[in-house]
Every structure is written in C-alpha cells, then in structure tokens.
Design an enzyme around this catalytic site. Structure first.
Site, short mmCIF file in Angstrom:
data_model
loop_
_atom_site.label_atom_id
_atom_site.label_comp_id
_atom_site.label_asym_id
_atom_site.label_seq_id
_atom_site.Cartn_x
_atom_site.Cartn_y
_atom_site.Cartn_z
CG ASP A 183 -13.88 -0.77 7.78
OD1 ASP A 183 -14.19 0.43 7.92
OD2 ASP A 183 -12.83 -1.14 7.23
CB SER A 205 -5.91 -0.88 0.85
OG SER A 205 -5.50 0.27 1.54
N GLY A 253 -6.96 5.84 6.14
CA GLY A 253 -6.45 6.58 5.00
C GLY A 253 -6.72 8.07 5.08
CG ASN A 258 -9.05 0.16 8.61
OD1 ASN A 258 -8.41 -0.52 7.86
ND2 ASN A 258 -10.39 0.15 8.62
NE ARG A 281 -12.66 3.24 7.67
CZ ARG A 281 -11.69 2.86 6.86
NH1 ARG A 281 -10.68 3.68 6.59
NH2 ARG A 281 -11.70 1.66 6.34
CE1 TYR A 298 -7.04 4.41 -0.37
CE2 TYR A 298 -6.78 2.18 -1.21
CZ TYR A 298 -6.80 3.08 -0.16
OH TYR A 298 -6.55 2.63 1.12
CD GLU A 301 -2.60 -1.25 2.61
OE1 GLU A 301 -3.49 -0.40 2.82
OE2 GLU A 301 -2.29 -2.12 3.44
CD GLU A 317 -10.41 -5.06 7.88
OE1 GLU A 317 -9.49 -4.30 7.54
OE2 GLU A 317 -10.61 -6.17 7.35
#
Length: 308
Positions: A257, A144, A274, A270, A255, A216, A9, A268
């Site tokens: 999800d 990602s 991002g 993060n 964050r 993205y 990434e 999960e």
C-alpha cells in the site's frame, strides 16, 4: 482451508474463505473449511490436507503463529513463512527493513504497549512538534485499518492513541502523507519469477479514506486500473512493491500500500491480502486475465510444489 479465529478481522476472514472455497471447488478441489480454535491441531490431523490455505487476517493467522504450527505439523501451506509473516505484520519492523532497502517511508514515532497516553503524546510532540502537522495513529499489529485514525494538523491525539493502544501491541504514529491511495499486488509462485500486478488507485467519497467500512462495503470504494499517473510512476510503484516483497522475505502473494502525492510513500505490505468480493488483490489479477478460480488454484499448486 483455515478461517475465522479470535482475530478482530475474523468476520472478514470467513467471508474471504467462503469465496476462495467456492473458487477452488470450481477447479475440482475438495475443500474443507476449518475454523481456527483450540481444537485446530487435532482437526488438521483428522482432515490430513494435501495443502492448507490460511485465509486469515490479523493475528494469529497473519503474524506467523499459524504458519509456525503448520510448519511443525509438516503441512504445505499457501503464503509466507513464519519470519515473513511476522516481519510484515509488525509495522515498525517492516518499516525498518524498508528503510534499510532504501524504500520511501513516512517519519514515525513508536509507542510501546502499555505506554501512558500522556507519555505517547509527549513523544509525538518531541518528534513532530506541537501542534503536530497532521499524523496517522495505527495499532502496531492489526490490519484492515482497524484502530487507525488520521488526525488533522493540531487536533487532539488522546482519543486516537487510547483506541490504538487498546489493541495491546503498541502504536505507530506516522506523519500524514497527502495524496492518492495506491496499492500494488505481487504474485510469487514457487519456481517462477515474482511479478508485480497492475497498479490500483483506491477512490472513496470526498472527505473519506479507505477505512474498514469503505474496504468491505460494496459500492463504498472504487478500484481504478490503471490510475491517472505517469507511466514512470506506475513502473516505480511496481518495482517498489517487488522490493518490499523481497526484503520482507515473502512468498506466493502480497500487496503493498502506498500514498502518491508529490512523492511516493510506502505505507505497509499485506502478506495475506483480502479475498472478499470487494478485495483489491483479485481485481488486480483479473486485470491481467487471471480469474479468481485460477488464482486460488495457482496459489494452492504453488504451495504443493514447495512442499512442507
């Protein structure tokens, strides 16, 4: 500010770092962007930063490795410590902690690194039956959506398992949970109570999901704030995001999800969300009046208050 490196990434990291650097400069900070490479320790000694902002995604920047180096060097840094990063990055470890905290997660099968594909298929069948009811195959320690493949009911698992195992850290095979893709950020500044940011629904084109391209590529996904969900569900999601953040031992930002269908399922967390122009976390902050420049500044100030 740390960016790049040898992660799969790395390109996302560099894009995020460029945006964060501009935001911090707009708030009066002097920013040096440092590429993560073999000379990193020497470069950090030369730069002698007041605070390090690791704008990194995937290992080694998000799994505790870089955080361990910064701790040894006595440098304050944005984000979670070694333990929090390592726990969040390993999907199997994170889910064990979520289960212990009573958070709702999908049934899964752990496939260790180096497991033959045929053995992985056999283990999956032993848990989910054959034909399987629909699963998601995930590399154990990537972000990602790299190497992630949703596999509809009964379809072959060989190619998705082979792709995910190629990342080298093992694989998690989870029961597929239908529903809306939802995410909730947490802002947890040093010396302040953590807050859950507004709930976001991630909408993509019919028949697609929030994969690497849709994450993205501008215009490929829509962030809906707030989603069309009952108020009680929105509050439950925010509460679960805070619980997940705490049980992993995270700090500054994260964050979570989710998938929301008939029930809520936590997927999960993060630990370094991002920060690109299409990223979710800055959008959630914007929805409560926190500009990108203010967010970047507040994260740096949080790290500075905490110290090395």
């Amino acid at each position: 500010m740390l960016a790049g490196g040898n992660s799969a990434e790395a390109s996302v990291s560099r894009s995020s770092a460029a945006g964060v650097a501009r935001a911090l400069e707009s708030r009066g900070h002097a920013v040096t962007v440092v590429e993560v490479d073999g000379a990193l320790t020497g470069t950090l000694h030369e730069v002698a930063p007041d605070v390090v902002f690791p704008v990194l995604h995937g290992p080694p920047g998000e799994d505790g490795t870089i955080q361990g180096l910064l701790t040894m060097l006595g440098l304050p840094f944005v984000g979670s410590d070694v333990r929090g990063c390592a726990a969040a990055m390993d999907k199997h470890v994170a889910k064990a902690l979520f289960r212990a905290a009573g958070l709702p997660v999908a049934d899964d099968v752990l496939v260790e690194a180096g497991t033959p594909v045929a053995v992985a298929e056999s283990r999956t069948a032993a848990v989910f039956g054959s034909p399987h009811p629909g699963v998601v195959v995930k590399p154990l320690r990537q972000g990602s959506a790299l190497g992630v493949t949703p596999v509809p009911a009964g379809e072959a698992l060989e190619a998705p398992l082979k792709e995910a195992l190629a990342f080298g850290d093992g694989v998690l095979v989870e029961r597929f949970m239908p529903g809306k893709e939802i995410t909730v950020g947490v802002l947890d500044e040093q010396g302040r109570e953590p807050i859950a940011l507004p709930v976001i629904e991630i909408a993509v084109a019919a028949g697609e999901w929030y994969d690497f391209v849709n994450r993205y590529t501008p215009g490929k996904s829509e962030h809906i704030i707030p989603p069309d969900l009952p108020g009680a569900t929105l509050h439950a999601l925010q509460d679960m995001a805070l619980q997940a953040h705490r049980c992993l031992g995270l700090r500054d930002l994260s964050r979570a999800d989710f998938v929301v269908g008939d029930d809520i399922c936590l997927l999960e967390v993060n630990n370094l969300p991002g920060m690109t122009p299409t990223s979710l976390y800055p959008d959630a902050c914007k929805a409560v009046g926190i500009s990108f420049g203010s967010l970047a500044d507040r994260l740096v100030q949080s790290a500075l208050r905490r110290g090395p």
